[in-house]
Write an enzyme that holds these catalytic residues in place. Sequence first.
Site, PDB file in Angstrom:
ATOM      1  N   GLU A   1       0.812  -1.214   0.000  1.00 11.71           N
ATOM      2  CA  GLU A   1       0.000   0.000   0.000  1.00 11.71           C
ATOM      3  C   GLU A   1       0.856   1.280   0.000  1.00 11.71           C
ATOM      4  O   GLU A   1       0.915   2.025   0.983  1.00 11.71           O
ATOM      5  CB  GLU A   1      -0.975  -0.011   1.182  1.00 11.71           C
ATOM      6  CG  GLU A   1      -1.981  -1.159   1.068  1.00 11.71           C
ATOM      7  CD  GLU A   1      -3.051  -1.144   2.142  1.00 11.71           C
ATOM      8  OE1 GLU A   1      -2.954  -0.343   3.092  1.00 11.71           O
ATOM      9  OE2 GLU A   1      -3.996  -1.961   2.040  1.00 11.71           O
TER      10      GLU A   1
ATOM     11  N   GLU B   1      -4.333  -8.981  -0.896  1.00 15.93           N
ATOM     12  CA  GLU B   1      -4.774  -8.839   0.503  1.00 15.93           C
ATOM     13  C   GLU B   1      -6.262  -8.534   0.578  1.00 15.93           C
ATOM     14  O   GLU B   1      -6.789  -7.744  -0.215  1.00 15.93           O
ATOM     15  CB  GLU B   1      -4.006  -7.731   1.229  1.00 15.93           C
ATOM     16  CG  GLU B   1      -4.336  -7.631   2.715  1.00 15.93           C
ATOM     17  CD  GLU B   1      -3.588  -6.500   3.408  1.00 15.93           C
ATOM     18  OE1 GLU B   1      -2.369  -6.388   3.195  1.00 15.93           O
ATOM     19  OE2 GLU B   1      -4.229  -5.720   4.144  1.00 15.93           O
TER      20      GLU B   1
END
Length: 653
Positions: A394, A498
Amino acid sequence: MKILLLIAAGVILASADNKPCRSRDFGEGSTVCVCTADFCDTLDPLGDIPTNQFYHLESSQEGLHPSTFYPRIRFVTAYYSYGKASSRPIPYFAAHFLGNSLSTFAFPMGNRTTGYTLQMTFKEIQLRGNPEDCPMPRPGVGEFPFCNALLICKLNDNGVLSLFQTYNSTSHKNLPAIRNENGIFLIMWGGNKNSARGGGTITFTYTSVRNNRGSKYAILDKIIGVPDVVVKINRNTKYQKIIGFGGSFTDAATINIAKLSSKLQDHIIEAYYGKTGLEYNIGRINMAGCDFSERLYSYADVEGDVDLEHFSLVREDTEFKIPYVLKSLALNPNIKMFASPWTAPKWMKTNNEYYGQGSLKKEYYQAWANYFVKFLDEYQKLGVTFWAVTAQNEPLDGLLPGFSFNCMGWFPEEQRDFIKINLGPSIETSDHKDTKIIIVDDQRAFIVSWSNTILNDPDAAKYVSGIGVHWYADLISTPSLLATTHRQHPDKFILATEACTGAFPGERPVILGSWHRGELYAADIIEDLNYFVAGWTDWNLVLDMDGGPNWAGNTVDAPIIADSTTDQIYKQPMYYVLGHFSKFIPEDSVRIDSTSDDLKKLFVLTVERPDGKVVAVILNQYDLPMVVALEDEGKVIELLIKAHSIHTLIYTP
């Protein structure tokens, strides 16, 4: 009590080795299955599927009763239409009568004869069969056995129902009544399972009866309606290859496993990576600390150690993550492990902190690339090699002021240059040159622009193999972004790296027995794969009863929740939903084309396995059951898809 079960209809699952679920209801809409050191439910791997039969695995919110019946595949050329002006399939239903000598029954005709009832009088039925195939004779039919078969009859313009097909109907037991449909019905009459085509005719009369309350309707214990959804499968049109499915060996997950008895630890690893479990083939590891750690750390916390002389793995690696990865590899040596960094050592960053708004200082780009190689070296020494690394977990998190847990910010142009100049060459010239690099590893809303920035530069693109996506912003971004990215960069795989539930503000982190959360998983997997994603990776394999540990308090849910105080684990609906994909869609399967005029909000995925078998996964998230017909070159599989249920069907074309 509602019971959550993975069940399969078919002799192939009638194995004494399968251990059933021991359910527990926490009052959250469905149940969990409880495992202890001495017992844990299992499901055998897929076996051979007999000709013209199919494997059927079903999980539901309400629960199901196991069956040992083999569903059969019907062979038809097309649906029959009534009248020349209509191309709509004729509605039909199947009826098996509980009485031994019922000869007439009545049912509404629908709008074709509004307000009328059609009364059927059976004039002649011819049954054929081998008594050895069905030794229980039906009273009133002489010596011919009666095996709950269905003779499917076609209505013609002369008022005759002609027999054209037979098949065994046991799979349709205890289905709810269908809603009234417009048009004419075809009748399916119970008969011998070996009755041949053309074995008899049934004539009928109908009368004008506007008040049907006094009519004698047949008592039904089976009924199936005209398909609400028809899915046509085209095996000649193929899309992306499947990489696989898996979960993450985070610090938290492996710490939780270690708190349990050794036998229960083994049950968990088998439940995920073993042949009697989900048969995962992907594993993810956090490279040094992440939010699902008990503390903040990196592998090079000595400030100014640019040459990484003090680089060292820590207890979280050597005592927790690596031992359980090795146990999993012992069950499946072909697990594809990939690693993701959350942050560089804080002294390499602009904000001198593990979290918050901060980026990697440019003077440390090469040191950070060397950090990757050191990590791969040290894990390899302890028996774990990596299929891939992501460039950053991220990367947008570290651009946000006040971000609350481990992060490091990157703009796509910065990541492009880092991969092109530092990370790519460093891995290529190391002992890990086959380790792939995955970019993005963030929300799909940014996938197109981010991928284009990096992959349109050939000097960076040559080091990149794949694109990672997370699911947390899927509700505000269209899946067409995935398809666009695939079209623009077809040589790069897209992998869901994820996902977890309970992660948003105001949500309860752990809800034991939440069927809704399982449905969210299934819907996302089907949507992703239908838009060119090649695999799906869950977040923490195991969390505790509070959804942790997590040093930042960022607790969430997981497919398996561990209660170390009682030495028990709870397998959630999410766990069983994942099995509908991971256990039956192996690596190198290929998504194949399937179309429908109206899916009625069902989620459908169709895949061809390397062994040639076809897999269809169907999810119904809604409160009504739906009848679904799958068509594949003249073969038809019909199922009633119960409300809030997921189904996996497998057959040999």
